[in-house]
Design a protein around this motif. Sequence first.
Motif: not given
Length: 116
Positions: A64, A89, A46, A58-62
């Motif tokens: 941020k 993680d 991912e 930009r970041y994955a929501d998980s």
Amino acid sequence: QVQLVESGGGLVQPGGSLRLSCAASGRILSSISMAWYRQAPGKERELVASITGVGTTRYADSVKGRFTISRDNAKNTVYLQMNSLKPEDTAVYYCNIPALLGPSGGGRGTQVTVSS
């Protein structure tokens, strides 16, 4: 030919921090986007974070609010500062230049394990 070498992974307790580094060798345009991906056991790779040549992130929501991606174009290096780490993680983290190497490209990765 571009080569990427990740470093900085390790074992950390929940709530701890790690800083990953990725050194790129070869000719890298400072304008090209770079990214960090991760792959946990039994899961698909991912996208975690990306950064453009001008620093747009930009970041994955998980992740941020917990992870920060940055780059030093003079050193051909991209970083991932990871704070407030959680067991979920845990994964192998890969640096990549998707436009050059495709979404599955990158270095050999660095293992991050979050466990008490």
